[in-house]
Each structure stands twice: as structure tokens, then as C-alpha cells.
Write a protein that holds these residues in place. Structure first.
Motif, PDB file in Angstrom:
ATOM      1  N   GLU A 268     -36.142  20.478 -36.570  1.00  0.00           N
ATOM      2  CA  GLU A 268     -34.915  19.693 -36.697  1.00  0.00           C
ATOM      3  C   GLU A 268     -34.703  18.800 -35.473  1.00  0.00           C
ATOM      4  O   GLU A 268     -34.223  17.674 -35.583  1.00  0.00           O
ATOM      5  N   SER A 271     -38.699  14.753 -31.996  1.00  0.00           N
ATOM      6  CA  SER A 271     -39.041  13.407 -32.453  1.00  0.00           C
ATOM      7  C   SER A 271     -40.486  13.386 -32.921  1.00  0.00           C
ATOM      8  O   SER A 271     -41.252  14.324 -32.690  1.00  0.00           O
ATOM      9  N   ARG A 346     -26.835  14.685 -34.492  1.00  0.00           N
ATOM     10  CA  ARG A 346     -27.392  15.102 -35.778  1.00  0.00           C
ATOM     11  C   ARG A 346     -26.727  14.355 -36.935  1.00  0.00           C
ATOM     12  O   ARG A 346     -27.278  14.289 -38.043  1.00  0.00           O
ATOM     13  N   ASN A 347     -25.554  13.774 -36.688  1.00  0.00           N
ATOM     14  CA  ASN A 347     -24.885  13.005 -37.736  1.00  0.00           C
ATOM     15  C   ASN A 347     -25.680  11.777 -38.148  1.00  0.00           C
ATOM     16  O   ASN A 347     -25.450  11.197 -39.212  1.00  0.00           O
ATOM     17  N   ASN A 349     -28.957  11.900 -38.548  1.00  0.00           N
ATOM     18  CA  ASN A 349     -30.146  12.356 -39.268  1.00  0.00           C
ATOM     19  C   ASN A 349     -29.877  12.284 -40.775  1.00  0.00           C
ATOM     20  O   ASN A 349     -29.839  13.297 -41.484  1.00  0.00           O
ATOM     21  N   GLY A 354     -32.671   8.722 -41.038  1.00  0.00           N
ATOM     22  CA  GLY A 354     -32.999   9.737 -40.037  1.00  0.00           C
ATOM     23  C   GLY A 354     -34.479   9.826 -39.732  1.00  0.00           C
ATOM     24  O   GLY A 354     -34.882   9.775 -38.559  1.00  0.00           O
ATOM     25  N   PRO A 355     -35.349   9.951 -40.746  1.00  0.00           N
ATOM     26  CA  PRO A 355     -36.787  10.010 -40.462  1.00  0.00           C
ATOM     27  C   PRO A 355     -37.327   8.755 -39.789  1.00  0.00           C
ATOM     28  O   PRO A 355     -38.226   8.837 -38.947  1.00  0.00           O
ATOM     29  N   ARG A 358     -36.354   8.962 -36.217  1.00  0.00           N
ATOM     30  CA  ARG A 358     -37.173   9.988 -35.573  1.00  0.00           C
ATOM     31  C   ARG A 358     -38.538   9.405 -35.203  1.00  0.00           C
ATOM     32  O   ARG A 358     -39.072   9.679 -34.127  1.00  0.00           O
ATOM     33  N   TYR A 364     -32.995  14.871 -32.384  1.00  0.00           N
ATOM     34  CA  TYR A 364     -31.628  15.123 -32.838  1.00  0.00           C
ATOM     35  C   TYR A 364     -31.046  16.382 -32.203  1.00  0.00           C
ATOM     36  O   TYR A 364     -31.746  17.361 -31.968  1.00  0.00           O
ATOM     37  N   ARG A 366     -27.243  18.850 -31.914  1.00  0.00           N
ATOM     38  CA  ARG A 366     -25.927  19.166 -32.433  1.00  0.00           C
ATOM     39  C   ARG A 366     -24.859  18.802 -31.411  1.00  0.00           C
ATOM     40  O   ARG A 366     -25.129  18.749 -30.210  1.00  0.00           O
TER      41      ARG A 366
END
Length: 825
Positions: A268, A271, A346-347, A349, A354-355, A358, A364, A366
Motif C-alpha cells: 500500500e 512507490s 492515501r486520499n 490513491n 493512484g497507480p 505511484r 502513500y 495515512r
């Protein structure tokens, strides 16, 4: 006998013709980026004799270097050095060998050896000296990765670059070839440092090898490990293993389940940087900056290049927009530096987006790690691996984007993890690089205005990215990226924290204090390189007037005054708009949408209530630049006739509180000099008069007095907030800091209605929190919010700088709160 020289000359001409033809063919396709290759960049003088050095023997590199020198107005490497009877002005540090030329063999160039003899001969000729200029050439401009044979062929490696790889890189990525000139080595100075010729030669070769290695580290970064390998390294670390065992013992889950949970956390977070995606964003953002913004202005990037060769760089930018994540990577990539790995909430992602982020280098995290010790340990270890492997990293110490335009109070979470990592392994020195992003209008401006007006913050959505296209009908101005003075972590800790490299000997309180000091220093250095842009100047001028209406010629004159004050009184690293006042106003009207109405006695420029909120954002970017001029003007106006000594005494007491809110850079020992500079600037702007030791204001009926009054009002909101808190503390101590902040914000909101202050950030609770913390730190109040002996002096100092009606309304509101609270009891 005469046929030999003729034959030699014929061969030389043919060689030059072939070289010239090859260069034309090559440059009909490739488009390299040249960095640092002018006489000014290299400090070349007329009498200097240049000889270039390339790390490996390569005709392709020599062709590119020759073109780079022509582009920069330098002598060509392929041309002879007639003064030294050398047929070319270049030598090579090594030569490739092996089937594909991937290995390199060091060699001592005969031409390099002869240069020492030539310098000995030149020693008797005044001004003549040889300078050796290193040139690094990168084909593909990306690091190695343990994937895809095709990408390995097209990426820049730490080994010698083969001819086949250069051919493929030039064919498929003609715009991703980078030429970087290094600092020239003065051969006479090197020879003076060593008496023995073999030692001189060895020293030169060592200096060149170190230079080329450092240059390669700074530009292409470390080898990119396979993501799976990195995750396995994290999971096998002692800290993560201990955390897994602790959680397994404390709960009902078995070890395998907890380990799987840790693996998912690592996936999670981590990167998966890909230079194909970075090249995609390079093309996309180039299009974006040219179509939405008016381009990018970059200042002081040389300091980054200097430290990137010897330090692990941690970029610490201000946070204004989601596009910040990509802006810094774009600027670094275009200046020949490795794009960093970027800490993102994380918001972000989100599906699809998101990917992609990354792959562009985002990792990412929290918002909070509380209640999940395993997640914290995995994240700590991930960040530690980034640092010890030599990756550059970027994170925002403000936590989230600033909706108000101010630099927010810094948070220490990521800094604490960075310092902890450095305590564990300080082999690679770390440099924190402050970065300021100067926007004239941010993409989220309408969202920010809605949030400031009271609407709830909206969660990010994948569809938000498509809303960017609706912005193309608006003007956004030019973006400025300013790099500040770096903070070297080892030197910072050495000077402030004893035994920092022995974590067990550092108390928790001492560690927290040092991280807070570091955070505030970085926030201060970000603010020190602020970009004062046209919209900032117009916003400050307009918001200082009643109802944001102003006669155009008066506004133009005030813009010029503010610009002069910014240049003379602002932090040393700040940049100020160079346009004329007329150009500044036209630009601001186009970007913000101000109205311009002609009347019989002049043209009026005004802002609507909605535009006023937008102006507040722009003004808040630069309020700290004008803080000292505003406070000096305020004090002189209130006293009418005073001296420099009195001004200094007033500001000495007030400065700690202003500095804490605005992150001003001047120490107490530097403050007096800055006050003198500020007074001189105000006198030169004709808004203060000096007669001998006396400082006075212009006649009240003059335009200069109006201009002075407008300058004083820049700090109105700050001082009014201070007085609200002090009035509440005097009336009745609050039961808690949180209650005091809430009541202070309520009174501020009431004042904003009374005085027509259309600026929701005026009653921002975080600003009251900062002031209360400073009152405690300065021992004006104690931890129970009870006033100490110094309270009355601070209260009196702030009260005398405010208008009587403001003081009256604040005291009335505070008294009403106390009466209401007493009646309820």
C-alpha cells in the motif's frame, strides 16, 4: 619528407569532414538538453586555455559535447589547441571494453599527461593557465532497474554506456539526452598542491572520478531496486519483525496472518517509480504549463545541483495545490536532477490516478498512524530504506494544502521519522531543501473559496482530474519555483543536540524539541524564498482599502511602493515581480477578474465580495514580506513624532509573536539592522519623514499619508487577533486552551461582520493556537493560562498599536462572553 605533413593534413581534413558530417546527421534527430555550458556558468576568462574531459572514449559523446560547446559559445573539443600544439582539446578518463562496451577500463591519457608539461611552460606567462572542464553525457536520463531488458538497454547505467545503447536511446528518446558541464579544474592550482608529478596526475584522476560519480548520482540517482525486493527487505528488518511478533502475541491472529498484513501495508505504501511514466508526465506537464500557465520561472536551482552530488536530498516544499506533487519533479527533471519519491496522502490513491502517481514516484501514507503500531513500523522502515539507498524524497511539513495562502504551522511527523532514520545510519549526509511554489492562481481556487466561505471540505474524486479542462478559459499567470538555503541535518544536530547519534541517550522531550525547532527553521526558510508576484502586490494594495475600491493611479503608485518595500525589506531570498506597475495591474485584472470602471475624475478598480476572498489568498502568500514595514509605519503613525530607538524598542517586544505566526527569518541580533533598512525604505517611499533624529508622518490630507495608512493596515488582522486573546485572558482565564481558541475565533468572526472583513481566515483557530503557544513559550502566561508579570507589557504594546474603536469592540465582546459564562454558572 614534405609528403608526410601533407598526408597528415589531408587525413586531418578528411577526419574533420567526417566528424562534421556525423554531427549534422546526429543532430538532425536528437535534441539534447545542455546545462551549465557557457563562459559565465564556468567562470571562463579570455586568457584561459580549455581542455575538456569525458569519462569514456566515445565518438557519439564527443559529437554531442562538440555541439554543446558550440551552443554555449565555448571552444570546440574537436578543434586543436594551437598554443599547446595539441590536435584536439579533449581527453578521456577511460575507455569501454568487452563485446558490448559495457565495462570500462581506467587509463592515463597521454594528452592529460602532456597538459602538466604545458602548464609548467605557461607558468611564466601572466594570465595564461589551463582549465580542465569535465562533461557528463547521459543517454536516456534514467536509472537502472531490475526489470525489462528493453528498458535496461534504453536507460542510463552506472557502467559505461555502449554504442548500441546510445543508438537505441537516441532513436527512441531523442529529447532525453542530457549534457552537464562540471566546475573547471585549475591545473596550476592543482600542481601547486602537489610537488611530485605522478602524485599530481593521480590527484587529477581521482578528482575527475569523484566528480563523474557524484554527477551521475545526482542526475540518475541510485539503481532502482525491484519493488518486490524492497518490500522483502522491509519485512525482513528487525523492527518490522519485532512489531509482527508483538502483534501476534497480543491478539488472536497467528504469525502468518500478521506477516501478510505487514506485506499488504508495504504494498500500500511503496512507490513503483517508472521513467516511462515520468516521460509521459514530462510531455503532459510541458503542454499544461504552456496552455494553462504562462510557463515556469525557476530560481536558485544551482544550490540543489551542488548538494545533490554529496548529500541525500529531502525536498520540503510549501503545499498550495495537488499539482505541487508533479511540479517539483518536472522542474528537477528538466534541470538534470533525479525526480524524488513523494509522500502523498492515501486520499490520492484513487482508481486509475493512484497507480499512475505511484509510477511517477508517489508513496502513500495515512493521515494518522495512531492505534496501528505495525503500520507505523512498516512505514518507518520504508522511509529508512529510501534514505540509506540514496533516493531523494519529497514531503510537505504543513500536512495538507494551505487553503488560506499562508504557510501553515509545520507538523513534525515525517521529520521525526527522518531524524530517527539518520540516527540509525548517518553514513549518507542529509540536506533538507526548502522549496517555495508561487502561483498567481491555483487550480483549486474556486474550491478553496467555497471552503473558506463555510462549505464542507469535499473528498477527492477521480473525476476531479477532468475538471482541469474547464480551467482553460481562465488565466493562471506564471508559476515560480524558488529553492532556499538548505538545512544540513548533521550540522544542525551537532550544534543543538548532544549525543544525537546515540538514540538511547536522547530523552523523548529533547528529541521532540529538536524536531520542532527543525520544522520551524524549515518553514522559515520556505517563507524566506517567497515569490512576490503581480497578483500578490495588487491583492495587498486592494485589501488595505475600505471596501476594496481604489482609484487606478493611486493603486499604481501603491504597487510601486510595495514592490520597492519588498525588494529592500523582504527576506534575502525572495524574488519580486520585475514588470512595470501598469503591467502588474493588467496581469492581475486578467487573472483575478477585477473590474475597472471609468469615472469623470478617474478610473476605479474594485473587487467583488467573492474576488475579495481570492485576493485574501494572494495577500496571505506575502503578508510576512510587509510585516516589518507595516509595524514600523503603524508605530510612527500612532506616535506621530518618534525616534528610531523608540521604534526598535516597540518591535523588540512584539517581534517574537509576529515572527512565530509569519515565520520571519531575522534573529534578535539582526532585527535592529532590519528596522533601520525598513525605516530607510519607508522614507525613500515618501510615506515617512526624517528630520534629524525625529521620525514623522506626512500631512494627514496628503496622498502619502493615505499610502502610509494603507501600509499600516497590512498587519491589522494579526494584531486584532492578538488583542482578542489578551482581552479574554485578562477578563477571565479560560478553562482550557481549546475553549479559549474557540471563543477567540467567535469574537473575531463578530468583528469581521462589524468591520466588513470579507476574509474567513481572519477567525482561523490555528492562528490563535500559534499565538497562545508563543505566549507560553515567552512566559507571558503559564500552562494554566494565567497571566505572569510580563503580561501587561505585551497587552499595552499591542493595544497602543490598534485604533480605539477596535479596542472598544474587542473589550465589549470579551466582557459579554465573561458575563454570559458567569450567568450560566
Amino acid at each position: 619528407m614534405e609528403s608526410r605533413p601533407r598526408l597528415y593534413q589531408l587525413r586531418r581534413r578528411l577526419k574533420n569532414v567526417r566528424f562534421s558530417f556525423s554531427r549534422k546527421v546526429l543532430f538532425s534527430w536528437i535534441r539534447p538538453t545542455f546545462l551549465g555550458g557557457t563562459t559565465g556558468d564556468l567562470g571562463i576568462e579570455d586568457d584561459d586555455i580549455l581542455c575538456y574531459v569525458l569519462p569514456f572514449r566515445s565518438t557519439a559523446d564527443l559529437l554531442v559535447a562538440d555541439m554543446a560547446c558550440e551552443y554555449g559559445g565555448l571552444p570546440a573539443p574537436a578543434d586543436p589547441i594551437d598554443e599547446l600544439s595539441e590536435d584536439r582539446a579533449v581527453f578521456f578518463l577511460g575507455r569501454p571494453e568487452g563485446t558490448l562496451g559495457r565495462r570500462s577500463q581506467r587509463q592515463q591519457s597521454e594528452r592529460m599527461t602532456r597538459l602538466f608539461e604545458h602548464q609548467s611552460v605557461l607558468a611564466g606567462q601572466a594570465g595564461k593557465r589551463i582549465k580542465i572542464v569535465p562533461i557528463s553525457i547521459f543517454w536516456g536520463h534514467q536509472p537502472d532497474r531490475e526489470k525489462s531488458l528493453f528498458k535496461i538497454l534504453l536507460s542510463e547505467h552506472w557502467s559505461a554506456t555502449s554504442g548500441m545503447k546510445k543508438f537505441l536511446a537516441g532513436l527512441f528518446h531523442p529529447n532525453h539526452i542530457l549534457v552537464q558541464f562540471g566546475t573547471p579544474i585549475h591545473l596550476d592550482e592543482l600542481m601547486a598542491s602537489e610537488e611530485d608529478r605522478p602524485r599530481q596526475i593521480r590527484k587529477l584522476m581521482r578528482l575527475l572520478r569523484v566528480h563523474f560519480n557524484n554527477q551521475r548520482q545526482a542526475i540518475i540517482g541510485p539503481d532502482l531496486s525491484h519493488r518486490r525486493t524492497l518490500i522483502n527487505t522491509i519485512l525482513e528488518s528487525r523492527g518490522v519483525q519485532d512489531a509482527i511478533e508483538r502483534e501476534a502475541r497480543s491478539g488472536n491472529n497467528n504469525y502468518a496472518a500478521i506477516e501478510k498484513k505487514a506485506t499488504n501495508y508495504a504494498k500500500e505504501i511503496a512507490s513503483d517509480q517508472s521513467y516511462r511514466i515520468i516521460r509521459f508526465f514530462d510531455a503532459l506537464l510541458t503542454w499544461l504549463w504552456n496552455n494553462l500557465y504562462g510557463g515556469i520561472e525557476v530560481n536558485n536551482v544551482e544550490v540543489v545541483k551542488q548538494h545533490a552530488q554529496s548529500h541525500e536530498i529531502v525536498y520540503i516544499p510549501c503545499h498550495r495545490s495537488h499539482i505541487d506533487y508533479l511540479l517539483l519533479s518536472y522542474v528537477l527533471y528538466h534541470n538534470g536532477l533525479t525526480p524524488p519519491h513523494i509522500a502523498a496522502g492515501r486520499n490520492l490513491n484513487l482508481p486509475v490516478i493512484g497507480p499512475i502517481l505511484r509510477r511517477a514516484g508517489a508513496f502513500y501514507m495515512r493521515r494518522s498512524f495512531q492505534g496501528d503500531a505495525l503500520y507505523k513500523e512498516v512505514f518507518d522502515e520504508y522511509l529508512h530504506q529510501m534514505f540509506i539507498k540514496g533516493y531523494s524524497v519529497e514531503y510537505f511539513i504543513e500536512g495538507g494544502r494551505s487553503r488560506t495562502g499562508r504557510t501553515l504551522p509545520p507538523r513534525t511527523g515525517m521529520l521525526r521519522m527522518t531524524v530517527r532514520s539518520f540516527q540509525k545510519d548517518s553514513t549518507k549526509p542529509i540536506a533538507f531543501m526548502p522549496v517555495y511554489f508561487g502561483y498567481e492562481r491555483v487550480l483549486e481556487s474556486s474550491t478553496y473559496m467555497a471552503e473558506l466561505a463555510g462549505k464542507d471540505k469535499k473528498s477527492e474524486s477521480v473525476f476531479d482530474v477532468f475538471r482541469i479542462f474547464s480551467s482553460f478559459k481562465r488565466e493562471f499567470g506564471k508559476v515560480t519555483v524558488n529553492f532556499g538555503e538548505p538545512v544540513l541535518l548533521r550540522e544542525f544536530l551537532d550544534g543543538r543536540l548532544e549525543n544525537w547519534d546515540e538514540p538511547l541517550r536522547v530523552t523523548s522531550a529533547a528529541f521532540s524539541d529538536i524536531c520542532q525547532d527543525l520544522a520551524e527553521l524549515l518553514a522559515t526558510r520556505i517563507n524566506s524564498v517567497v515569490a512576490v508576484k503581480p497578483t500578490n502586490l495588487v491583492a495587498v494594495a486592494l485589501l488595505s482599502t475600505m471596501r476594496q475600491n481604489i482609484e487606478e493611479q493611486y493603486l499604481l503608485n501603491q504597487i510601486e511602493r510595495l514592490r520597492r518595500l519588498a525588494r529592500h525589506c523582504g527576506p534575502d531570498g525572495c524574488t519580486v515581480a520585475e514588470e512595470t506597475p501598469e503591467e502588474i495591474l493588467d496581469s492581475a485584472i486578467e487573472i483575478i477578474g477585477l473590474s475597472r470602471r471609468s469615472h469623470r475624475f478617474g478610473t476605479i478598480v474594485s473587487a467583488s465580495p467573492e474576488q475579495t476572498i481570492s485576493l485574501t489568498y494572494n495577500a496571505n502568500n506575502v503578508t510576512h514580506v510587509f510585516a516589518l514595514p507595516s509595524l514600523v509605519a503603524r508605530f510612527v503613525r500612532s506616535e506621530n513624532n518618534t525616534t528610531r530607538a523608540d521604534v526598535k524598542a516597540f518591535l523588540a517586544g512584539l517581534y517574537p509573536f509576529i515572527s512565530s505566526e509569519m515565520f520571519l527569518p531575522w534573529s534578535r541580533s539582526e532585527l535592529d539592522d532590519m528596522i533601520d533598512r525598513t525605516i530607510d525604505a519607508l522614507v525613500n517611499c515618501d510615506v515617512l519623514h526624517q528630520y534629524g533624529p525625529s521620525l514623522t508622518v506626512p500631512r494627514p490630507d496628503s496622498t502619502e499619508y493615505s499610502a502610509l495608512t494603507d501600509i499600516t493596515q497590512i498587519t491589522d488582522a494579526t494584531l486584532e487577533r492578538f488583542f482578542i486573546v489578551l482581552a479574554l485572558l485578562r477578563s477571565s482565564p479560560a478553562s482550557s486552551t481549546k475553549e479559549l481558541e474557540t471563543v477567540s475565533a467567535g469574537i473575531a468572526e463578530q468583528l469581521s461582520v462589524l468591520y466588513g472583513i470579507n476574509s474567513p481566515d481572519f477567525f482561523d483557530k490555528s492562528l490563535f493556537s500559534t499565538f497562545l503557544a508563543t505566549l507560553k513559550r515567552q512566559k507571558v502566561i503559564n500552562s494554566e493560562l494565567v497571566a505572569t508579570e510580563g503580561f501587561e507589557a505585551v497587552e499595552s504594546m499591542i493595544a497602543r498599536s490598534l485604533d480605539a474603536d477596535v479596542r472598544y469592540n474587542v473589550l465589549q465582546a470579551a466582557g459579554h462572553y465573561v458575563k454570559t459564562t458567569t450567568d450560566q454558572d
